[in-house]
Structure formats: structure tokens, C-alpha cells
Design a protein around this motif. Structure first.
Motif, PDB file in Angstrom:
ATOM      1  N   HIS A 191       0.834  -1.203   0.000  1.00 16.69           N
ATOM      2  CA  HIS A 191       0.000   0.000   0.000  1.00 16.69           C
ATOM      3  C   HIS A 191       0.870   1.255   0.000  1.00 16.69           C
ATOM      4  CE1 HIS A 191       0.982  -1.477   3.916  1.00 16.69           C
ATOM      5  NE2 HIS A 191       0.588  -0.367   4.525  1.00 16.69           N
ATOM      6  N   LEU A 225     -13.806   1.095   8.251  1.00 17.62           N
ATOM      7  CA  LEU A 225     -12.944   1.893   7.366  1.00 17.62           C
ATOM      8  C   LEU A 225     -13.634   3.181   6.941  1.00 17.62           C
ATOM      9  CD1 LEU A 225     -11.421  -0.844   4.972  1.00 17.62           C
ATOM     10  CD2 LEU A 225     -10.277   0.317   6.872  1.00 17.62           C
ATOM     11  N   ARG A 269     -12.105   6.916   7.344  1.00 10.36           N
ATOM     12  CA  ARG A 269     -11.829   7.763   6.168  1.00 10.36           C
ATOM     13  C   ARG A 269     -12.574   9.088   6.271  1.00 10.36           C
ATOM     14  NH1 ARG A 269     -12.210   2.915   1.571  1.00 10.36           N
ATOM     15  NH2 ARG A 269     -10.390   1.763   2.327  1.00 10.36           N
ATOM     16  N   GLY A 315      -3.241   8.649   4.252  1.00  6.39           N
ATOM     17  CA  GLY A 315      -3.381   7.378   3.539  1.00  6.39           C
ATOM     18  C   GLY A 315      -3.800   6.305   4.528  1.00  6.39           C
ATOM     19  N   GLU A 316      -3.772   5.070   4.088  1.00  2.44           N
ATOM     20  CA  GLU A 316      -4.335   4.001   4.929  1.00  2.44           C
ATOM     21  C   GLU A 316      -3.541   2.701   4.852  1.00  2.44           C
ATOM     22  OE1 GLU A 316      -8.259   1.890   3.807  1.00  2.44           O
ATOM     23  OE2 GLU A 316      -8.724   3.333   5.382  1.00  2.44           O
ATOM     24  N   GLY A 352      -5.007   0.027   6.985  1.00  2.92           N
ATOM     25  CA  GLY A 352      -6.079  -0.910   7.335  1.00  2.92           C
ATOM     26  C   GLY A 352      -6.148  -1.093   8.847  1.00  2.92           C
ATOM     27  N   TYR A 398      -7.262   0.931  14.092  1.00  2.00           N
ATOM     28  CA  TYR A 398      -7.102   1.395  12.708  1.00  2.00           C
ATOM     29  C   TYR A 398      -5.701   1.987  12.570  1.00  2.00           C
ATOM     30  CZ  TYR A 398      -7.841   4.202   8.488  1.00  2.00           C
ATOM     31  OH  TYR A 398      -7.743   4.751   7.237  1.00  2.00           O
ATOM     32  N   PRO A 433      -3.664   4.460  10.156  1.00  2.00           N
ATOM     33  CA  PRO A 433      -3.498   5.337   8.992  1.00  2.00           C
ATOM     34  C   PRO A 433      -2.028   5.587   8.696  1.00  2.00           C
ATOM     35  CG  PRO A 433      -4.214   6.609  10.917  1.00  2.00           C
ATOM     36  CD  PRO A 433      -3.869   5.223  11.393  1.00  2.00           C
ATOM     37  N   GLN A 462      -5.635   7.918  -1.923  1.00  2.00           N
ATOM     38  CA  GLN A 462      -6.714   7.099  -2.511  1.00  2.00           C
ATOM     39  C   GLN A 462      -6.169   5.753  -2.985  1.00  2.00           C
ATOM     40  OE1 GLN A 462      -9.732   7.400  -2.127  1.00  2.00           O
ATOM     41  NE2 GLN A 462      -9.695   9.482  -1.390  1.00  2.00           N
ATOM     42  N   SER A 508      -3.706   4.112  -1.746  1.00  2.00           N
ATOM     43  CA  SER A 508      -3.459   3.210  -0.600  1.00  2.00           C
ATOM     44  C   SER A 508      -4.780   2.615  -0.121  1.00  2.00           C
ATOM     45  CB  SER A 508      -2.721   3.927   0.533  1.00  2.00           C
ATOM     46  OG  SER A 508      -3.538   4.913   1.139  1.00  2.00           O
ATOM     47  N   ARG A 509      -5.842   3.412  -0.126  1.00  2.00           N
ATOM     48  CA  ARG A 509      -7.144   2.891   0.318  1.00  2.00           C
ATOM     49  C   ARG A 509      -7.660   1.833  -0.666  1.00  2.00           C
ATOM     50  NH1 ARG A 509      -9.957   8.585   2.368  1.00  2.00           N
ATOM     51  NH2 ARG A 509      -8.534   8.906   4.110  1.00  2.00           N
ATOM     52  N   ASP A 522      -8.603  -1.986   0.182  1.00  2.00           N
ATOM     53  CA  ASP A 522      -9.901  -2.576  -0.185  1.00  2.00           C
ATOM     54  C   ASP A 522      -9.701  -3.862  -0.986  1.00  2.00           C
ATOM     55  OD1 ASP A 522     -11.472  -0.706   1.040  1.00  2.00           O
ATOM     56  OD2 ASP A 522     -11.681   0.564  -0.742  1.00  2.00           O
TER      57      ASP A 522
END
Ligand code: PAF
Length: 336
Positions: free
Chosen positions: A50, A124, A128, A154-155, A157, A244, A246, A276, A278-279, A283
């Protein structure tokens, strides 16, 4: 001052013709090539992660938006050191850009530690929405006072637990487990409260410590567990979604000061593209990652009922409330 023509003792025409020829042969007339700047971007994981997805999308947007005047040079997989040292490099300007987890960043910007509280975000979408909204933007603004420029969230998970001793089903299973945590006071408090033996450690040391058995386990999102191939050194994977995780897309103040306003806008928009990406990576890879780890021989269990863990963490939640304030925690809980 004597002119170049007089110095070389040749007629004006021949000097300019000679310079034009040299310019063409050296590519000097193609001015965009002259103006190209390579910026160093560092992150903790391989390009196929990611982090790499975010850095690639960010770099592509900046290269396009600046007509190729800025190109990213990647330093993946902790190539410039652990997150803490690399963030220090960013503050000093020896590193231009970085993508880093809040787990480490909250040592530099303590207010950011609020997002590291266990079970803070419902899912999530809640995380976000909070980070893209006023709370997240206020937190990003706090980086400036600490010698860092933060452009987007960013993310990684939700974090899950892995270990080599046994499956974790209930808080009691945590007792005495030597779990590597990030060097993060919020995480350390949580694991201590659950009765584990948290062992804070920089990420580049983790795989070796798991191999040697100096720690029993660690905790990280699926995106990290898969990209770091932790199945090679861990037997049990517990899907706990306990916190979570981030990450933040950052620029050094030194590079930032050199950018024109137009280029700053390009870097900022590009960081949002990176976030986006990374998200999207999370996903796409969350469910796939679990299947891949099962196929690789890990024993996987899911903690469906989080209530016993939340109850066991009550004393830690008291400490977090004192530290970050009830008003902020209520604001986050109210985000729909
Ligand atoms: O566990 C950590 O240290 C972080 O989650 C990692 C793997 C460096 C990614 O930011």
C-alpha cells in the motif's frame, strides 16, 4: 569585463554558432531536461505494498502536473532506516518526502496519537470520513509546528495480531504474550492493560526478532502482514481489528520552501491521489490477503465479539480520555 568573444579571439558569429552546436549536442537547448529535480521518497515496505501504491500514484501525479520537472526516486523497504530516523531526516531535509504510520509520527506530533486509540473507528468508512473531514485536517495542520509538512491521510487498514504461541480468542489469551508493538505510547498502554508483554521495536528489526524467538508475535494490518511475508515467521493470525492504522504523506519543510505555489498545489493534489491509491490497495487486498495467509499455512481465527476486549481496555480508555480530551473523542464518535 572582457567579453567571451574577445577572450577567445574569434568573431561573434563563430562564437554563437559554436555555442549553439555545443548546446544541441549536450541537450542544453532542451531546457526541461536541465530543470528536472529528483526528489527522494522513503517508506517502510516494498514497492508492492500500500505504501508503494501511494508513492507511485503520488509520483505519477507530480511528474504529470509539473511537466516532468519533479521525478520521484523511491527508497522502499526501510532503505533509509526505521521510520523514526527517516522522519528525523525529513525534518532536517536530508529526505525530501516520506509516507509514515501514525504509530511513529505521534512521537513527533503527540496530538496525532488520538487516531491510534483501539476501537476508536467503527469501520474503514468511519475512519476515512473522520480523517478527510475537519478533525483529520486539524490534525494535519499540527505537523507544521513540528518541522513537518503533512499533505494527506493514507491508509494501512485495521491492525491484526500474529504470534507463534496460540490463537487469541479472549483477552486472557493475551496474558504474557511477548508482542512487538510500535514505539507508540497509546499502543503500549493498550497491550499492557490487556496483560501482554509489549515489546516496542523499530520495524526493520521485527522479522529477525520473530525468527530468533525473542518476541512471540507482532500486530499489523493485512497489507503489512502480506507484503512483509510474515507467514514465513508466524503461525497464528488473529483477525482482531483492534486498531485502525493510517499513514501520512509528508514533505520536508526544506523541499516545501523551494516549491512555487502552483507546484505546492500539484504536490498536495498528488498526495491525495496517493492516499486514494493506498485505500484502494487495502480494499482490494484485505480479503485476498487473509486467503493468501491461510493458503500459506497460517492458522486464522476472527474475533467476532470485540466487547470483552473493549471491557478489558476500560482503564486504558480512561487514560486516553484524560490525554486527548472527551470533547475530541465525542467529535470522532459523532462522525457518520
Ligand atoms: O508496525 C510498524 O512499524 C508499521 O505498521 C510499519 C510496518 C512500519 C508500517 O508503517
Amino acid at each position: 569585463m572582457m567579453s567571451l568573444r574577445r577572450l577567445l579571439r574569434v568573431p561573434a558569429l563563430r562564437v554563437s554558432a559554436a555555442f549553439a552546436a555545443a548546446g544541441v549536442s549536450m541537450g542544453l537547448l532542451a531546457s526541461p531536461a536541465l530543470a528536472q529535480t529528483e526528489v527522494k521518497i522513503a517508506y517502510a515496505l516494498p514497492v508492492a505494498s500500500h505504501y508503494g501504491a501511494a508513492a507511485n500514484a503520488w509520483g505519477a501525479a507530480v511528474e504529470k502536473g509539473t511537466g516532468g520537472r519533479y521525478v520521484f526516486k523511491h527508497f522502499p523497504a526501510s532503505a533509509l532506516g526505521g521510520e523514526r530516523e527517516t522522519i528525523e531526516g525529513l525534518q532536517l531535509g536530508t529526505v525530501d518526502m516520506m509516507i509514515a504510520s501514525t504509530g511513529t509520527l505521534s512521537n513527533f506530533v503527540p496530538d496525532v496519537g488520538v487516531v491510534d486509540i483501539p476501537f476508536l473507528f467503527r469501520d474503514l468508512a468511519h475512519a476515512r470520513k473522520t480523517l478527510d473531514g475537519p478533525v483529520g485536517q486539524e490534525l494535519l495542520a499540527k505537523f507544521k509546528g513540528r518541522g513537518l509538512v503533512a499533505l494527506a491521510w493514507g491508509e494501512q487498514g485495521f491492525r491484526q495480531m500474529t504470534n507463534n504461541k496460540h490463537a487469541v480468542n479472549a483477552p486472557d489469551d493475551m496474558k504474557g504474550l511477548k508482542i512487538r508493538t510500535m514505539e507508540n505510547p497509546v499502543h503500549i498502554t493498550a497491550f499492557k492493560t490487556l496483560g501482554a508483554a509489549p515489546t516496542p521495536m523499530s520495524w526493520p528489526e521485527v522479522t529477525g526478532a520473530l525468527q530468533q524467538g525473542t518476541i512471540d508475535g507482532q500486530e499489523n494490518p493485512m497489507s503489512v502482514i502480506v507484503s512483509a511475508k510474515l507467514n514465513q515467521v508466524q503461525k497464528y493470525l488473529t483477525l482482531s481489528d483492534h486498531v485502525y492504522s493510517p499513514m501520512v504523506l509528508l514533505v520536508s519543510p526544506k523541499l516545501w520552501a523551494k516549491l512555487s505555489d502552483a507546484d505546492k498545489a500539484v504536490f498536495t493534489a498528488g498526495a491525495k491521489d496517493g492516499a486514494q491509491a493506498s485505500r484502494a490497495f487495502v480494499d482490494e487486498n484485505e480479503a485476498k490477503g487473509i486467503e493468501a495467509m491461510k493458503a500459506a499455512g497460517m492458522q486464522v481465527n476472527r474475533i467476532a465479539d470485540k466487547a470483552p476486549f473493549q471491557a478489558a481496555l476500560a482503564p486504558a480508555f480512561q487514560q486516553y480520555q484524560t490525554k486527548f480530551g472527551k470533547a475530541l473523542l465525542d467529535r470522532i464518535a459523532a462522525v457518520q
